[in-house]
Enzyme design. Structure first.
Site, mmCIF file in Angstrom:
data_model
loop_
_atom_site.group_PDB
_atom_site.id
_atom_site.type_symbol
_atom_site.label_atom_id
_atom_site.label_comp_id
_atom_site.label_asym_id
_atom_site.label_seq_id
_atom_site.Cartn_x
_atom_site.Cartn_y
_atom_site.Cartn_z
ATOM 1 N N LYS A 212 -4.419 -89.671 -37.032
ATOM 2 C CA LYS A 212 -3.249 -89.428 -38.603
ATOM 3 C C LYS A 212 -2.533 -89.861 -38.632
ATOM 4 C CE LYS A 212 -3.425 -86.598 -41.815
ATOM 5 N NZ LYS A 212 -3.429 -86.946 -42.728
ATOM 6 N N CYS A 266 1.856 -86.856 -47.778
ATOM 7 C CA CYS A 266 1.320 -87.283 -46.823
ATOM 8 C C CYS A 266 1.589 -88.711 -46.480
ATOM 9 C CB CYS A 266 -0.149 -87.073 -46.449
ATOM 10 S SG CYS A 266 -1.026 -85.706 -46.715
#
Ligand SMILES: NC(=O)c1ccc[n+]([C@@H]2O[C@H](COP(=O)([O-])OP(=O)(O)OC[C@H]3O[C@@H](n4cnc5c(N)ncnc54)[C@H](O)[C@@H]3O)[C@@H](O)[C@H]2O)c1
Length: 422
Positions: A212, A266
């Site tokens: 991720k 993010c």
């Protein structure tokens, strides 16, 4: 393991859609959030966040009795943790939300339970979480000490959905399943297969964590390349958009578009988790973060230069007489999300640098964020266009694209998001 009851800890942009999708597959879902207001809203069958179609799915799940929200965890077969993972001082990951969530579920854990960490996490966080659970429940065994024989299965399954398309992507995206052991992975895979139509790909917890972070760092580095190029081109008096169009005609070149910086919670955050763990090795990833974080400052300097040039051409005017229109505040086009937005940073910094009026056009919001309270005016394209001598386009919203540069009333237009050249 048969999953009948699932508990989702953290009912935000990720946790609530996940809870609702499990409930739509007729599992009993208890969503847990420390925010009493969010819990109350969800229990009324409503939602407290913006995500297309989520209101309908939550409403159906609550009225049919499959979804319920609470402030305290209750026993379940599987727990999914989707709490925030921001960074704290010096860009160090803040795992306190995961620690608090694991302490709260520890009290209700039973032999045979599965615990999944969905929050974006630095490498090693899943093991840390397992240790926190083990400390709180010495009567149960966990995979970091008992491997395949453990009472509790633990996995990290990062979430990669795109806001605005969450319900579709939750179901259709491939899912990375990072079990602490093979049996942990298999249990997590069985759970996700209840609704995931994409492929469930099994790996280790550490690789899943790094996967991720890698995805978001890849994006960050590529955006940084475009942003650095825009600064170089400005100095060399070259139109960066034309340059990128030409370079991208090479069959193996695909440069992204520069912008005012990188925002959101993010891409602007996760690469720091790699840098903080391996500061000597992650040189490119750190530099990319610095390039992207430095871009808003460069934009403010460009604006200051434009103001002084305009004053030179109009010597009877002073800075107070100059109105500036700022188009776009969100961290990317066509959304209302202002988190970590470089446009907000630019507009706030401009306030310190400019004495005249600052008009903001952001069609996706009705009130300005607290960082911009006072001394700013939220207005329309028409008003800004007729009142501001200088304009800056910070976000390429579709609603702005229909306007031709020529039809706007500004004397100087700065386009840092490529809206007039894409
Ligand atoms: N939003 C996205 O697009 C996205 C995409 C991929 C991954 N992620 C990751 O998913 C995680 C969650 O992100 P989000 O956007 O859903 O965050 P969010 O802020 O929207 O929601 C988090 C929720 O957790 C609650 N919470 C905090 N501590 C808690 C606790 N101890 N117990 C119960 N609830 C608690 C908060 O009140 C909040 O409602 C983060 O790690 C994020 O990086 C987010």
């Amino acid at each position: 393991m048969n999953f009948k009851t699932v508990s989702v800890i953290g009912l935000g942009y990720i946790g609530l859609p996940t809870a609702a999708v499990f409930a739509s597959r007729k599992l009993n879902v208890v969503g847990v959030d420390v925010n009493q207001k969010a819990v109350d809203i969800i229990n009324q069958g409503k939602i407290h966040i913006v995500e297309p179609d989520l209101d309908m799915v939550v409403h159906a799940a609550v009225t049919q009795g499959y979804l319920r929200a609470a402030t305290k965890p209750e026993p379940a077969d599987a727990f999914l943790i989707a709490v925030p993972t921001p960074f704290k001082e010096h860009h160090q990951p803040d795992l306190s939300y995961i620690e608090a969530a694991s302490q709260s579920i520890a009290a209700v854990l039973k032999k045979g339970n599965l615990v999944i960490l969905e929050s974006t996490s630095p490498v090693g966080a899943t093991e840390k979480m397992t240790r926190w659970l083990a400390e709180a429940r010495p009567d149960l065994t966990f995979p970091h000490t008992h491997g395949e024989e453990s009472d509790i299965r633990v996995a990290h399954c990062p979430e990669r959905v795109l806001p605005g398309h969450v319900l579709r992507e939750l179901v259709q995206n491939d899912r990375i399943i990072g079990g602490m052991t093979q049996k942990c992975s298999e249990a997590a895979e069985r759970l996700y297969k209840i609704f995931v139509e994409g492929e469930c790909v099994i790996t280790s917890a550490r690789t899943a964590e790094m996967c991720k972070l890698t995805e978001n760092s890849f994006r960050d580095v590529n955006i940084a390349f475009a942003n650095e190029l825009s600064i170089i081109c400005d100095k060399q008096e070259i139109d960066v958009q034309e340059l990128i169009n030409l370079a991208n005609r090479h069959p193996r070149v695909n440069i992204l578009r520069p912008g005012p910086g990188v925002g959101g919670h993010c891409i602007a955050v996760d690469p720091w988790f790699i840098v903080s763990a391996t500061p000597d090795e992650a040189r490119l990833i750190r530099t990319a973060r610095e390039v992207n974080d430095g871009k808003p400052n460069w934009v403010v300097e460009k604006l200051k230069k434009a103001i002084s040039e305009y004053l030179k051409l109009n010597p009877k005017l002073s800075s107070e007489d100059i109105n500036i229109a700022c188009y776009g505040l969100s961290f990317k086009a066509d959304i209302d999300d202002l988190r970590e937005s470089p446009a907000v940073e630019i507009v706030a910094a401009l306030r310190h640098a400019h004495a005249g009026r600052i008009l903001i056009v952001e069609p996706h919001i009705e009130v300005l964020p607290s960082a911009l309270e006072g001394n700013f005016e939220l207005t329309t394209v028409e008003q800004a266009s007729s009142q501001a001598q200088i304009a800056i386009f910070l976000v390429a919203h579709k609603k702005f694209k229909s306007k031709s540069q020529k039809n706007l009333g500004h004397h100087i237009i700065l386009d840092v998001c490529g809206i007039f050249s894409a």
